[in-house]
Design an enzyme around this catalytic site. Structure first.
Site, mmCIF file in Angstrom:
data_model
loop_
_atom_site.group_PDB
_atom_site.id
_atom_site.type_symbol
_atom_site.label_atom_id
_atom_site.label_comp_id
_atom_site.label_asym_id
_atom_site.label_seq_id
_atom_site.Cartn_x
_atom_site.Cartn_y
_atom_site.Cartn_z
ATOM 1 N N HIS A 1 11.375 7.501 13.577
ATOM 2 C CA HIS A 1 10.303 6.549 13.263
ATOM 3 C C HIS A 1 8.955 7.263 13.359
ATOM 4 O O HIS A 1 8.028 6.805 14.034
ATOM 5 C CB HIS A 1 10.336 5.336 14.207
ATOM 6 C CG HIS A 1 9.712 4.113 13.591
ATOM 7 N ND1 HIS A 1 10.165 2.841 13.840
ATOM 8 C CD2 HIS A 1 8.665 3.969 12.732
ATOM 9 C CE1 HIS A 1 9.424 1.964 13.177
ATOM 10 N NE2 HIS A 1 8.508 2.632 12.494
ATOM 11 N N ARG B 1 0.820 -1.214 0.000
ATOM 12 C CA ARG B 1 0.000 0.000 0.000
ATOM 13 C C ARG B 1 0.854 1.263 0.000
ATOM 14 O O ARG B 1 0.565 2.223 -0.717
ATOM 15 C CB ARG B 1 -0.928 -0.014 1.221
ATOM 16 C CG ARG B 1 -2.027 -1.074 1.146
ATOM 17 C CD ARG B 1 -2.857 -1.089 2.422
ATOM 18 N NE ARG B 1 -2.056 -1.481 3.569
ATOM 19 C CZ ARG B 1 -1.899 -2.733 3.989
ATOM 20 N NH1 ARG B 1 -2.495 -3.717 3.341
ATOM 21 N NH2 ARG B 1 -1.165 -3.013 5.041
ATOM 22 N N ILE B 2 1.922 1.287 0.805
ATOM 23 C CA ILE B 2 2.745 2.492 0.879
ATOM 24 C C ILE B 2 3.560 2.660 -0.398
ATOM 25 O O ILE B 2 3.673 3.772 -0.932
ATOM 26 C CB ILE B 2 3.648 2.461 2.124
ATOM 27 C CG1 ILE B 2 2.780 2.473 3.391
ATOM 28 C CG2 ILE B 2 4.611 3.643 2.121
ATOM 29 C CD1 ILE B 2 3.552 2.292 4.681
ATOM 30 N N GLY C 1 7.149 8.459 10.518
ATOM 31 C CA GLY C 1 6.499 8.571 9.216
ATOM 32 C C GLY C 1 4.985 8.574 9.279
ATOM 33 O O GLY C 1 4.330 9.243 8.490
ATOM 34 N N ARG D 1 11.577 -0.332 7.650
ATOM 35 C CA ARG D 1 12.092 -0.982 8.849
ATOM 36 C C ARG D 1 13.614 -0.876 8.852
ATOM 37 O O ARG D 1 14.265 -1.043 7.826
ATOM 38 C CB ARG D 1 11.669 -2.457 8.906
ATOM 39 C CG ARG D 1 10.196 -2.672 9.234
ATOM 40 C CD ARG D 1 9.881 -2.255 10.667
ATOM 41 N NE ARG D 1 8.487 -2.451 11.028
ATOM 42 C CZ ARG D 1 7.542 -1.526 10.942
ATOM 43 N NH1 ARG D 1 7.833 -0.329 10.431
ATOM 44 N NH2 ARG D 1 6.314 -1.772 11.344
ATOM 45 N N GLU E 1 17.001 0.752 16.893
ATOM 46 C CA GLU E 1 15.694 0.656 17.550
ATOM 47 C C GLU E 1 15.507 -0.704 18.208
ATOM 48 O O GLU E 1 14.828 -0.822 19.231
ATOM 49 C CB GLU E 1 14.572 0.899 16.541
ATOM 50 C CG GLU E 1 14.514 2.313 15.997
ATOM 51 C CD GLU E 1 13.429 2.462 14.951
ATOM 52 O OE1 GLU E 1 12.236 2.398 15.334
ATOM 53 O OE2 GLU E 1 13.754 2.620 13.765
#
Length: 339
Positions: free
Chosen positions: A293, A160-161, A295, A241, A270
Site C-alpha cells: 500500500h 483524478r488518479i 502507491g 482498494r 489489510e
C-alpha cells in the site's frame, strides 16, 4: 480558540519539516505519534488512539479507523484530515452529526499512484521479477514478454488518479477503454478514450487497472465471474482498494493460468486478517508484482499530501473552508442550525 491552544496530532509516518513548519507558523502545537518500527496507525486500537489524541483540535490521519465511539471520546477534535484520498474507514455520518470536518488530500498523490500503476503494467508485461529471479539463480535465458505499446488498457474509474493514468498511457499509444458512472463526453473527445460497460472492458482489455472507490456497490467487483470475462493472459492492476478484488478468486485464476499476472498495492487482508494466507500466496508468485500500500509513498507525493492535509487543518481551525474537493464531511453548519 486561542492560537496557543491549537494542538494537531499526526499519526502518520514521513510527515516532513515543511508541513510541520506551516502548522507551527499558524500557531499550532504539532505532536507526532510515537509509532514502533513497522507500526502504522491503521493497526492502533481505540484506547491507544484516544490517548494519543487527548486535547487535540486537529488530527492528520492515515488509515486509522475513525469511529463514532472515538469521536465522542474526543470532544475537542474539530478536523480529521486524511493524508490520502480514501475515507471508507471514517464514520462520516457520525462526524457530521457531531459537528466535525473530515477532509482528504485531493490532488496530492495522483501522479505518484499513476506512476506506480504504469510501472506495474510494464514490470508485469516484461516479466522483470521472473527475469531477475532467473539471473540470481545463474540463468541468463531470455523470457519473452509483451509490450504496453499500442495495447488495449481498461481503466475502471475516472477520478483524478484514473485520469492521470490515462494521460500517461497516451505516450504508449494505447487504446483506452473507460468504465465509469460519470462519463464526460468532452473528456472523451479530447483524449480519445472510449466509454464502455465493465463487461465489455474486461473482455477487450490486455491490461485492466482499477481506480474506483470502495463502496458496497464496488466491493468484489472483480470476482471469479468478472475474471472469467477477462482475456486469457490479461493483467490486472489494483492500486486503489483491496476490497475491489476478491483476492481468493484472483489467486485461483492465477493458479489456473487464466491471467498473465497481477500488480497489487492493496490487499483484502489489510482489513481482514483472516485472508493473510491468501495475501502471502499472492505475493509469493512470480507473476505478481506487489507493494505494501505504498502507491502514494514517494518523497514528492507525501510532501504534497502532507501540505494539503496541513492546510485543511489550519483552514478549519481558522473558521474557514478547505478547498471544496478536499471536504468529505462538514458538520459545522449542522451544529450551527441546532444551536
Amino acid at each position: 480558540m486561542a492560537l496557543s491552544n491549537r494542538r494537531v496530532v499526526v499519526t502518520q509516518r514521513f510527515f516532513d519539516e515543511a508541513a510541520i513548519a506551516y502548522l507551527e507558523a499558524a500557531g499550532c502545537e504539532v505532536l507526532i505519534a510515537d509509532l514502533a518500527p513497522g507500526e502504522a496507525d491503521g493497526g492502533l486500537d481505540h484506547d491507544r488512539l484516544a490517548a494519543m489524541l487527548v486535547g487535540a483540535q486537529g488530527w492528520i490521519v492515515g488509515h486509522a479507523k475513525v469511529t463514532r465511539f472515538l469521536l465522542m471520546a474526543l470532544p475537542h477534535l474539530a478536523v480529521i484530515a486524511r493524508r490520502g484520498v480514501g475515507y471508507e474507514r471514517v464514520d462520516l455520518e457520525a462526524a457530521t452529526e457531531l459537528g466535525r470536518v473530515v477532509t482528504i488530500a485531493a490532488g496530492g498523490n495522483d501522479a505518484s499512484v499513476a506512476d506506480q500503476a504504469i510501472g506495474m503494467m510494464i514490470a508485469l508485461g516484461r516479466r522483470f521479477r521472473e527475469a531477475q529471479a532467473q539471473m540470481n539463480a545463474g540463468s541468463w535465458s531470455i523470457l519473452m514478454g509483451t509490450d504496453l505499446y499500442r495495447k488495449t488498457v481498461g481503466v475502471i474509474g475516472l477520478g483524478r488518479i484514473g485520469r492521470s493514468v490515462i494521460q500517461r498511457l497516451s505516450g504508449f499509444e494505447a487504446e483506452v477503454l473507460v468504465a465509469t458512472s460519470r462519463p464526460d463526453p468532452k473528456y472523451a473527445a479530447r483524449t480519445g478514450v472510449r466509454y464502455v460497460d465493465v463487461e465489455t472492458l474486461l473482455a477487450q482489455s490486455d491490461y485492466v487497472t482499477l481506480h474506483a472507490p470502495l463502496t458496497p456497490a464496488t466491493r468484489h467487483m472483480i470476482d471469479a465471474a468478472a475474471i472469467r470475462r477477462m482475456r486469457p493472459g490479461a493483467f490486472l492492476i489494483n492500486t486503489a482498494r483491496g476490497g475491489l478484488v476478491s483476492d481468493r478468486d484472483l489467486l485461483a485464476a492465477l493458479e489456473a493460468g487464466h491471467l498473465g499476472g497481477a500488480g497489487l498495492d492493496v490487499f483484502e487482508s489489510e482489513t481482514d486478517p483472516t485472508l493473510q494466507s491468501v495475501t502471502d500466496a499472492l505475493i509469493a508468485r512470480a507473476d505478481v508484482i506487489a507493494a505494501p500500500h505504498a502507491g502514494a509513498s514517494t518523497r514528492e507525493g507525501l510532501a504534497r499530501t502532507n501540505m494539503i492535509a496541513a492546510r485543511c487543518v489550519v483552514a478549519v481551525l481558522n473558521g474557514e473552508d478547505p478547498p471544496p474537493a478536499c471536504i468529505v464531511a462538514d458538520g459545522r453548519k449542522r451544529v450551527g442550525e441546532r444551536v
